[in-house]
Scaffold this active site. Structure first.
Site, PDB file in Angstrom:
ATOM      1  N   SER A   1      -9.838  -1.159   6.940  1.00  0.00           N
ATOM      2  CA  SER A   1      -9.235  -0.877   5.633  1.00  0.00           C
ATOM      3  C   SER A   1      -8.464  -2.037   5.004  1.00  0.00           C
ATOM      4  CB  SER A   1      -8.309   0.338   5.725  1.00  0.00           C
ATOM      5  OG  SER A   1      -9.062   1.522   5.677  1.00  0.00           O
TER       6      SER A   1
ATOM      7  N   SER B   1      -9.731   1.317   2.781  1.00  0.00           N
ATOM      8  CA  SER B   1      -8.877   2.128   1.953  1.00  0.00           C
ATOM      9  C   SER B   1      -7.824   1.347   1.151  1.00  0.00           C
ATOM     10  CB  SER B   1      -8.164   3.163   2.815  1.00  0.00           C
ATOM     11  OG  SER B   1      -7.277   2.538   3.720  1.00  0.00           O
TER      12      SER B   1
ATOM     13  N   LYS C   1       0.848  -1.192   0.000  1.00  0.00           N
ATOM     14  CA  LYS C   1       0.000   0.000   0.000  1.00  0.00           C
ATOM     15  C   LYS C   1       0.883   1.241   0.000  1.00  0.00           C
ATOM     16  CE  LYS C   1      -3.963   1.740   2.731  1.00  0.00           C
ATOM     17  NZ  LYS C   1      -4.773   1.480   3.953  1.00  0.00           N
TER      18      LYS C   1
END
Lengths: 492, 96
Positions: A179, A155, A80
């Site tokens: 997330s 996310s 990420k």
């Protein structure tokens, strides 16, 4: 023949060690898949072709020399883009950090490099990890590999989508309120949030420090355990990282659930959860009971206030953490005559609407006169949520629930309604408030052909039991479907 | 009941320069979100200790040993503006 990009990490590891394949083979299969899927998905913000190729060569050289740094050596893994990577742009999907190149590796990243992992690139996210769809990214929305008109969740949507599509064999994300688990559920992969403190947060761009935790995405429970083992452990750079001993998580995956005490959470099986998802969860609870688990219903009465408490605590912490982004030391700057004006203009230009919303919310909740009514009260509710869990775990070993209230929703469906978007995390937030480990495992498809996630929660440092239960859920679900995008590259 | 907010003051505290139109928009949205978040006040919490952190750990010490850190050049490499080994910012105090 199986495309190498679709192998599990465990199987690829066996073939690498048997000398049947090389890490370069795995990288080439991965980069071929990326070239095919990426125009449809936009899962990545950066693909580090040169760095990954060099790492794959290094892994092959190590294997040849008889050096083995562990199960992730030679395995293509995505990160990420809020995990700092030395020499490789890290943006947190924000204009504020566009073009920023960190001068250091975060601890999880450094551990992966030391373990011989092939770091594929950086995946898209909601700006500063604030969101549930990746629609808050400053660099475009990622798409769900099962239906590219739909969101991958967030996310960590890019990480989830990349693993689902075979564009990485595993990935890491961060989970503050869901997330990791929510996008894993929406993309049909395994996603796991470890116990708070098990993985160092050093070099993870901070959102809400008492909630943030790095964790893995994988296409199997075993792979998720191997990935977590690759990054866990105490770190002197993170004073909140856990100092004690912990067991090997990938041991005991075959033990089954006979005698395991499983609690299905009443408050997370209510009408607001899509009926197909509830049915799938109920069916899995029945299968667990048939497999020998002792399944009972439990109540977490405060959990219906968890979402409200979270939307005071997380913004409060974010407003403090993001104060460092002021145009002084790194990141972008809007010039102005005075420093005060420069900061205010820089922050207005650098942050997107959801980040501004949360900073304002947090600033308000922490401001004089409102602190106790909002932030203080939310912290007391957090205590009640923890007490509920403690009580439930007096007579259960793990808790189960749906991971999300809906399957993947269409792009744009919730962008005008913050509260509806926030509700995406209603099932996942309680574990963050408690600091407990939790995992989402895909258990089926709904009538629209979209994946359904099933959540398992355990008490702090209960990872071994969590993975053991998750492995049984995986066996019972027999979920083998793959998104069309990952299987049709020759035909499309 | 919607929560009444002095949004201009909050934006100033947060150092975010917003137009009047943006202030009105964020103010309205925050009011709705806070109305939802305010549900926490309906739970009785008398005598309940607040949780600020999930781990009880206090005083996490590390060995008092000097280790390498970023060089001055590395630390300044990504600065918006630097001069003579320092971060450079615009004027801080008002006109003399």
């Amino acid at each position: 023949m199986t495309d190498l990009a679709d192998l599990s990490i465990a199987e690829a590891g066996r073939q690498l060690r048997a000398g049947d394949i090389t890490s370069i083979d795995l990288w080439e299969a991965t980069v071929t898949r990326i070239a095919y899927t990426e125009p449809h998905l936009h899962a990545f913000l950066t693909v580090d072709r040169d760095g990954a190729r060099a790492a794959a060569h290094a892994a092959d050289a190590a294997f040849k020399a008889g050096e083995d740094a562990g199960p992730l050596q030679g395995i293509p893994i995505a990160l990420k883009d809020n995990m700092c990577t030395k020499g490789l742009a890290t943006t947190a999907s924000s204009r504020m950090l566009e073009g920023w190149v960190p001068p250091y590796d975060g601890t999880a990243v450094a551990k992966l490099r030391a373990g011989g992992a092939v770091l594929v690139g950086k995946t898209n996210l909601d700006e500063f990890a604030m969101g549930s769809s990746t629609e808050n990214s400053a660099f475009g929305t990622s798409r769900n590999p099962w239906d590219t008109n739909r969101v991958p969740g967030g996310s960590s949507g890019g990480s989830a989508g990349s693993v689902a599509a075979g564009a990485a064999m595993g990935a890491f994300g961060s989970d503050t309120g869901g997330s990791i688990r929510q996008p894993a559920a929406l993309c049909g992969v395994v996603g796991m949030k470890p116990t708070y403190g098990l993985v160092s947060r050093y070099g993870l761009i901070a959102f809400a420090s008492s909630l943030d935790q790095i964790g893995p995405f994988a296409r199997s429970v075993e792979d998720a355990a191997l990935l977590l083992e690759g990054v866990a452990g105490h770190d002197i750079h993170d004073a909140t990282s856990y100092r004690g001993e912990y067991p090997t998580f990938s041991d005991g995956l075959d033990l089954g659930v006979k005698g395991l005490r499983v609690g299905i959470v009443k408050e997370l099986m209510v009408d607001a959860i899509d009926s197909e998802i509830r049915s799938a969860s109920r069916a899995m609870a029945d299968k667990l009971a048939d497999a020998g688990a002792d399944v009972v219903e439990v109540s977490l009465p405060s959990s219906e206030y968890a979402l409200s408490a979270y939307y005071l605590i997380a913004p409060a912490e974010c407003s403090a953490n993001l104060a460092r982004l002021d145009g002084v030391r790194y990141g972008n700057r809007v010039p102005a005559d005075t420093t005060d004006e420069m900061m205010a203009k820089t922050r207005a230009a650098g942050f997107g609407p959801e980040v501004i919303r949360r900073i304002l919310l947090g600033t308000y909740a922490l401001s004089a006169g409102y602190y106790d009514a909002f932030y203080g009260q939310a912290q007391r509710v957090r205590t009640l949520v923890r007490q509920d869990f403690a009580k439930a775990y007096e007579h259960t070993d793990v808790l189960i629930s749906p991971t999300t209230p809906t399957t993947a929703f269409e792009i744009g469906a919730k962008t005008d309604d913050p509260i509806a978007m926030y509700y995406s995390d209603v099932c996942t937030i309680p574990s963050n408030l408690a600091g407990d480990p939790s995992i989402s495992v895909p258990v089926g498809l709904d009538t629209q052909g979209l994946p359904i996630g099933f959540q398992i929660m355990a008490p702090a440092l209960g990872e071994s039991t969590l993975f053991r239960a998750a492995a049984e859920v995986e066996r019972l679900a027999e979920f083998t479907a793959r998104p069309l995008l990952a299987v049709s590259k020759e035909t499309v | 009941m919607p929560v009444d907010i002095d949004i201009a003051k909050v934006a100033h505290l947060a150092r975010i320069d917003l137009s009047a139109e943006e202030l009105a928009q964020y103010g309205a949205q925050l009011s709705v979100i806070l109305e939802y978040a305010e549900r926490v006040s309906s739970l009785p919490t008398e005598g309940v200790e607040p949780t600020s952190h999930p781990l009880p750990a206090t005083n996490a010490f590390r060995p008092d040993v000097v280790t390498p850190s970023l060089t001055n050049e590395e630390a300044l490499a990504m600065a918006p503006e630097a001069e003579d080994g320092y971060f450079r910012v615009p004027r801080i105090l008002g006109e003399p």
